[in-house]
Design a protein around this motif. Structure first.
Motif, PDB file in Angstrom:
ATOM      1  N   GLU A 279     -25.764   4.581   3.361  1.00  0.00           N
ATOM      2  CA  GLU A 279     -25.186   5.317   2.253  1.00  0.00           C
ATOM      3  C   GLU A 279     -25.260   4.433   1.015  1.00  0.00           C
ATOM      4  N   GLY A 280     -25.910   4.930  -0.039  1.00  0.00           N
ATOM      5  CA  GLY A 280     -26.052   4.157  -1.259  1.00  0.00           C
ATOM      6  C   GLY A 280     -24.843   4.281  -2.155  1.00  0.00           C
ATOM      7  N   SER A 281     -25.051   4.059  -3.439  1.00  0.00           N
ATOM      8  CA  SER A 281     -23.933   4.078  -4.385  1.00  0.00           C
ATOM      9  C   SER A 281     -23.412   5.483  -4.661  1.00  0.00           C
ATOM     10  N   ILE A 282     -24.223   6.502  -4.392  1.00  0.00           N
ATOM     11  CA  ILE A 282     -23.769   7.882  -4.607  1.00  0.00           C
ATOM     12  C   ILE A 282     -23.022   8.361  -3.359  1.00  0.00           C
ATOM     13  N   LYS A 283     -21.734   8.544  -3.511  1.00  0.00           N
ATOM     14  CA  LYS A 283     -20.892   8.906  -2.373  1.00  0.00           C
ATOM     15  C   LYS A 283     -20.892  10.405  -2.100  1.00  0.00           C
ATOM     16  N   HIS A 284     -21.071  11.173  -3.158  1.00  0.00           N
ATOM     17  CA  HIS A 284     -21.153  12.634  -2.998  1.00  0.00           C
ATOM     18  C   HIS A 284     -21.899  13.204  -4.190  1.00  0.00           C
ATOM     19  N   ASP A 285     -22.754  14.184  -3.938  1.00  0.00           N
ATOM     20  CA  ASP A 285     -23.466  14.840  -5.043  1.00  0.00           C
ATOM     21  C   ASP A 285     -23.419  16.342  -4.842  1.00  0.00           C
ATOM     22  N   SER A 286     -23.338  17.043  -5.958  1.00  0.00           N
ATOM     23  CA  SER A 286     -23.219  18.499  -5.936  1.00  0.00           C
ATOM     24  C   SER A 286     -23.927  19.065  -7.153  1.00  0.00           C
ATOM     25  N   VAL A 287     -24.646  20.161  -6.940  1.00  0.00           N
ATOM     26  CA  VAL A 287     -25.339  20.810  -8.046  1.00  0.00           C
ATOM     27  C   VAL A 287     -24.361  21.199  -9.142  1.00  0.00           C
ATOM     28  N   TYR A 288     -23.177  21.665  -8.766  1.00  0.00           N
ATOM     29  CA  TYR A 288     -22.199  22.145  -9.741  1.00  0.00           C
ATOM     30  C   TYR A 288     -21.180  21.073 -10.145  1.00  0.00           C
ATOM     31  N   SER A 289     -20.804  20.231  -9.198  1.00  0.00           N
ATOM     32  CA  SER A 289     -19.696  19.308  -9.449  1.00  0.00           C
ATOM     33  C   SER A 289     -20.143  17.902  -9.827  1.00  0.00           C
ATOM     34  N   GLY A 290     -21.435  17.639  -9.844  1.00  0.00           N
ATOM     35  CA  GLY A 290     -21.918  16.323 -10.246  1.00  0.00           C
ATOM     36  C   GLY A 290     -21.868  15.314  -9.112  1.00  0.00           C
ATOM     37  N   GLU A 291     -21.736  14.034  -9.468  1.00  0.00           N
ATOM     38  CA  GLU A 291     -21.804  12.946  -8.499  1.00  0.00           C
ATOM     39  C   GLU A 291     -20.542  12.097  -8.521  1.00  0.00           C
ATOM     40  N   MET A 292     -20.217  11.538  -7.364  1.00  0.00           N
ATOM     41  CA  MET A 292     -19.232  10.474  -7.260  1.00  0.00           C
ATOM     42  C   MET A 292     -19.987   9.212  -6.902  1.00  0.00           C
ATOM     43  N   CYS A 293     -19.877   8.196  -7.752  1.00  0.00           N
ATOM     44  CA  CYS A 293     -20.732   7.021  -7.617  1.00  0.00           C
ATOM     45  C   CYS A 293     -19.873   5.754  -7.574  1.00  0.00           C
TER      46      CYS A 293
END
Length: 399
Positions: A279-293
């Motif tokens: 798992e890299g620096s992006i913890k969660h990504d979403s088309v609508y909600s963006g990224e948690m990094c």
């Protein structure tokens, strides 16, 4: 009389056709032409003549020449010449050579035309190079037991990498990659992103019916000795959260790299369980909600050979099921549409240089045009906005 003869002689050789296309691909703005058919079609436009006597003219004939490009010592030579064909057709001109084009080969073609009121032909276009992919990717993939979709159901495995050794027994002549990372991917070789302006690959489809693979010519990215490939994955639309499909997710990758050497030798790199992922620096990504990094997980040089990470657990990926549903006649096919781009090479503005030549502006040209600079990140900024009953409108200024 002498002056008239001189003027006629100069005017007899006129500019070559422009806006040449093979199938729907514009040759002038496509750096890596990939033609996914054994019998393509060709199109072009006639350059405008500056002689007032030559108005209301049309194409009278054309000539197409096509040749194979020898990459290895084992490649056979292929040439095809239509010779002069009396026809006014200049769009979707059929490939008329007796032999079909072969898969995974390099070719080049050129065209010239004749018009009414002139006996001399135009100049030839420059040779236009293109290549063919594996024509039946789906069959190749499902019959290759060594080729796997890889990912993880245990962790958010959105970074994968593999190192490989390219021998120096013979000069490297060609390296072609095929990749699909669902929902989205970024492709790196030896520390550099491949085709950096290309975005949001692969194209959004109903993945169980049609999943797209993208092909890259990475011949200039590979060197003899140790090399490394890295891929970042994102959820995109292949996600229960975005799409609501129970069978979508987690992210997964399929990758093929074919390397050809001058002596005819071959080398293949597949996505399999010899890769490693984390798992890299992006913890969660979403088309609508963006990224948690979390930038603490960034690793420089992670896609370079010799990379060593003592702070992360790079683990073996799992063999993941294909997104394709065979019972629904699902297929894995080449992504044949032009890509989504963002960057200085994303805009293609066709201009007329003089009466006989047209071309596309490059980023330096655009930067010299007042009000159309691609500096400051290439952001389109509104200079005016207004509201009406039918919606909101804005006027954009390129900064």
């Amino acid at each position: 009389m002498y002056l008239f003869f001189l003027w006629s002689t100069i005017d007899a050789r006129w500019a070559s056709p422009f806006d040449v296309r093979i199938d729907h691909h514009k040759a002038d703005i496509t750096h890596d032409l990939v033609i996914n058919t054994a019998r393509p079609r060709f199109s072009w436009k006639i350059s405008r003549l500056d002689n007032l006597l030559y108005r209301n003219v049309q194409q009278a004939a054309y000539q197409l020449q096509l040749q194979s490009i020898q990459i290895t010592e084992r490649d056979n030579r292929f040439e095809c010449d239509s010779e002069r064909v009396n026809s006014s057709q200049s769009t979707h001109v059929s490939y008329t050579c007796q032999s079909d084009l072969l898969s995974s080969k390099y070719y080049r073609f050129r065209v010239r035309v004749w018009i009414t009121k002139l006996e001399e032909s135009s100049e030839w276009t420059n040779w236009i190079r293109f290549r063919t992919p594996i024509f039946n990717l789906h069959e190749y993939i499902i019959r290759n037991d060594n080729l796997l979709w890889i990912g993880s159901t245990k962790i958010n495995m959105n970074e994968l990498r593999k190192e490989f050794l390219v021998p120096n027994d013979s000069p490297l002549k060609s390296a072609i990659a095929y990749i699909s990372g669902l929902g989205y991917y970024e492709f790196y070789l030896n520390g550099f992103k491949v085709d950096s302006s290309r975005k949001l690959d692969p194209g959004w489809t109903t993945y169980e019916k049609r999943t797209l693979l993208v092909s890259f010519d990475v011949s200039t990215n590979i060197t003899t000795g140790m090399n490394a490939v890295g891929v970042k994955l994102g959820n995109g639309w292949y996600s229960q959260e975005q799409h609501g499909e129970f069978n979508y997710g987690p992210p997964r990758l399929i990758f093929i790299l074919f390397i050809l050497f001058e002596n005819g030798g071959e080398m293949q790199i597949f996505s399999d369980q010899t890769w490693t992922g984390r798992e890299g620096s992006i913890k969660h990504d979403s088309v609508y909600s963006g990224e948690m990094c979390d930038s603490r997980n960034d690793r420089s040089n992670w896609s370079r050979a010799g990379f060593n990470d003592s702070l992360s657990a790079w683990i073996m990926p799992e063999s993941m099921p294909s997104p394709i549903n065979i019972s629904r006649n699902g297929l894995i096919v080449l992504q044949d549409m032009p890509p989504i781009r963002a960057g200085s090479d994303a805009l293609h503005l066709e201009v007329e240089i003089d009466n006989q030549h047209q071309r596309y502006l490059n980023s330096e040209d655009i930067g010299k045009i007042k009000g159309a600079s691609l500096t400051d990140g290439g952001i389109l900024k509104p200079v005016a906005m207004w509201q009406s009953d039918s919606g909101m409108f804005s006027v954009l200024e390129m900064k």
